[in-house]
Design an enzyme around this catalytic site. Structure first.
Site, short mmCIF file in Angstrom:
data_model
loop_
_atom_site.label_atom_id
_atom_site.label_comp_id
_atom_site.label_asym_id
_atom_site.label_seq_id
_atom_site.Cartn_x
_atom_site.Cartn_y
_atom_site.Cartn_z
N CYS A 151 0.86 -1.19 0.00
CA CYS A 151 0.00 0.00 0.00
C CYS A 151 0.89 1.23 0.00
CB CYS A 151 -0.91 0.01 1.23
SG CYS A 151 -1.77 1.59 1.41
N CYS A 208 -6.91 -1.72 1.95
CA CYS A 208 -6.25 -1.20 3.15
C CYS A 208 -7.27 -0.33 3.87
CB CYS A 208 -5.04 -0.36 2.75
SG CYS A 208 -4.56 0.83 4.01
N LYS A 236 -13.92 9.75 9.92
CA LYS A 236 -12.48 9.89 9.82
C LYS A 236 -12.15 11.28 9.28
CE LYS A 236 -8.66 7.97 7.84
NZ LYS A 236 -7.80 7.40 6.99
N LYS A 291 -9.21 14.59 3.72
CA LYS A 291 -9.36 15.67 2.74
C LYS A 291 -10.55 15.42 1.83
CE LYS A 291 -4.79 17.46 1.90
NZ LYS A 291 -3.71 17.39 0.94
#
Ligand code: MSP
Length: 490
Positions: free
Chosen positions: A127, A144, A295, A298
């Site tokens: 990742c 992930c 979470k 951006k």
């Protein structure tokens, strides 16, 4: 000789600008560093930026700038943010610094010569967001968790680090507390992770050009985490030779976020053991902030930037809000509304209001030294700092302020004869001074303003003694001045 205290925070990837998550660890470390300095210890506080690797290379390319330009620009934004938050670091490592690069190359050569690095082939799921290989069990629906992407299959001719050789010794050291991993949940998590076994890891990258060339095979660059982890040594002047370890080592406290505790409990101590360098004393992982249950990211557009916090609440307000939201080590949820409410109720209405009203009432009064039985505050401070229960100290300051505000309402000094007031005012002012002492490592400017208002030029006394009752002289000259905190509108 004063005791030494070496504290570190992670070095941050420069593909991003600093956000509240980064600032959180930094503020906590700053508070601990200030406390230790106040106790007279010789402190070294290290931070910095992590500037190599595929992620930085990709971000620079997307922005159409060179990796070095991106590093220079974003490394500066971290420095600016830390300045605005009054972070008192002693050194700021940049992994693109020449000295760091040279030291990493020397260290890699030592590891290679000792046989801890060997050539082989590595295949795994990589990742790029994490800059880490992932095991199937770490993925959810093949993705992930952290970055919500499917890792790429990577197969490369590679140099490997013999991580597997350290599996048993790490298990033993963590279990016995010779390598302290905290909070306890994290320690248990690490022990169960280690049960699954440790595989050797690839520490070279052929495709990544933006990295430190391996000294024994310059076709490859070093895996960014190896380069980054060793910053904790290069940042205090280590040149890559295990025979010469700077005096501040071992680190007394390494603070980091819970997402990187695994790497700090495996690859990091394994590298040190391979180099024959003592392990850090204590590794402590803080929790994560979520914003209204989500979470911080951006793409969701909910990122809280330190600049916004400082603009709205001031430097000390921002520092307060970060550490008072929830206990250090836990996860917690915040929102702009909650921050505003907390600022207004704790700082403006409680502590700020107390200081303002006591100074207004007592400004021209004749003080009479008097005694009030209080908890042994210094004991509380020491115990809370030892446990890193930072919020507990802020809560204590709040409790003293609310208790005093209530007492003032009850005693109604405005209805009393002035001859009775000197003793009461002394108690309330002395408590105000103690609040200043409690807040000193947390809100240094605010505390100094409180001392100034109380006519105490500077809190020069020994930090422990400062907590003893009676530090305020009867004949002090009070200076009310401006309010400490102004209410903030939502
Ligand atoms: N460069 C590596 C660290 C190398 S240390 C040898 C790295 N950098 S990072 O910039 O991605 O993250 C740095 C820190 O920020 C981590 O400790 C991480 O836990 C923290 N946080 C990032 N987002 C966060 C929240 N939302 N909340 C709390 N902390 C968070 O990893």
């Amino acid at each position: 000789m004063p005791e030494k205290f070496y504290i570190t925070t992670p070095i941050y990837y420069v593909n991003d600008k600093p956000h509240l998550g980064h600032s959180y660890t930094e503020i906590a470390a700053d508070v601990v560093a200030r406390y230790r300095r106040l106790k007279g210890e010789e402190v070294f506080f290290l931070t910095g930026t992590d500037e190599h690797g595929a992620k930085i290379e990709e971000s620079a390319q997307k922005k159409g700038v060179s990796p070095q330009q991106l590093c220079d620009e974003n490394s500066k934004s971290f420095k600016d943010a830390w300045k605005s938050l009054n972070i008192s670091y002693d050194n700021f490592v940049r992994t693109t610094d020449k000295n760091h690069i040279k030291a990493i190359q020397s260290a890699l050569q030592v590891l290679y010569d000792k046989g801890f690095i060997y050539k082989g082939e590595y295949k795994g799921l990589y990742c790029v967001g994490c800059e880490q290989y992932k095991t199937e069990s770490e993925l959810v629906a093949g993705k992930c968790l952290e970055h919500q992407v499917k890792p790429e299959v990577m197969k490369e001719e590679s140099y490997l680090f013999k991580l597997s050789a350290f599996e048993n010794i790490l298990k033993k050291k963590i279990k016995k507390g010779e390598l302290v991993i905290e909070p306890k949940e994290r320690k248990n998590e690490m022990l169960s992770f280690l049960k699954g076994g440790l595989k050797d890891i690839s520490i070279s990258r052929e495709k990544v050009k933006w990295g430190i060339p391996l000294p024994f095979d310059e076709k490859f660059t070093a895996y960014v985490w190896v380069d980054a982890l060793l910053n904790y040594l290069t940042g205090i002047g280590w040149k890559g030779d295990p025979k010469f370890i700077p005096g501040f080592w071992p680190a007394d406290l390494q603070l980091l976020g819970k997402d990187i505790i695994r790497i700090h409990s495996t690859i990091w101590p394994a590298l040190l053991l391979a180099l024959d360098i003592p392990l850090p004393q204590r590794i402590f992982a803080n929790g994560y902030f979520t914003i209204e249950g989500k979470k911080m990211s951006k793409s969701l557009g909910n990122v809280i930037w330190p600049k916004e916090l400082v603009e709205k609440f001031g430097t000390d307000g921002a520092r307060y809000l970060a550490l008072s939201a929830f206990p250090f080590g836990n996860d917690g949820d915040i929102s702009w509304n909650k921050l505003i409410q907390k600022y207004n109720s704790d700082l403006a209405n409680n502590i700020g209001n107390l200081v303002n009203r006591v100074l207004t009432m007592a400004e021209n009064a004749k003080l009479e030294k008097s005694f009030s039985k209080e908890d042994d505050l210094y004991k509380i401070v020491e115990a809370s700092f030892d446990k890193l229960n930072l919020k507990e100290i802020l809560d204590k300051a709040l409790t003293i302020a609310s208790k005093t505000n209530q007492e003032i309402d009850k005693e109604k000094p405005w209805e009393r004869d002035s001859s009775e007031l000197g003793r009461l005012f002394y108690i309330w002012l002395e408590r105000t001074r103690l609040i200043g002492c409690l807040l000193l490592p947390f809100l240094p400017d605010t505390s100094l303003r409180i001392f100034e208002k109380l006519g105490l030029e500077e809190q020069k006394r020994d930090f422990k003694e400062a907590f003893e009752w009676g530090g305020l002289p009867e004949n002090t000259t009070l200076k009310k001045g401006e309010p400490l905190f102004l209410r903030v509108k939502s």
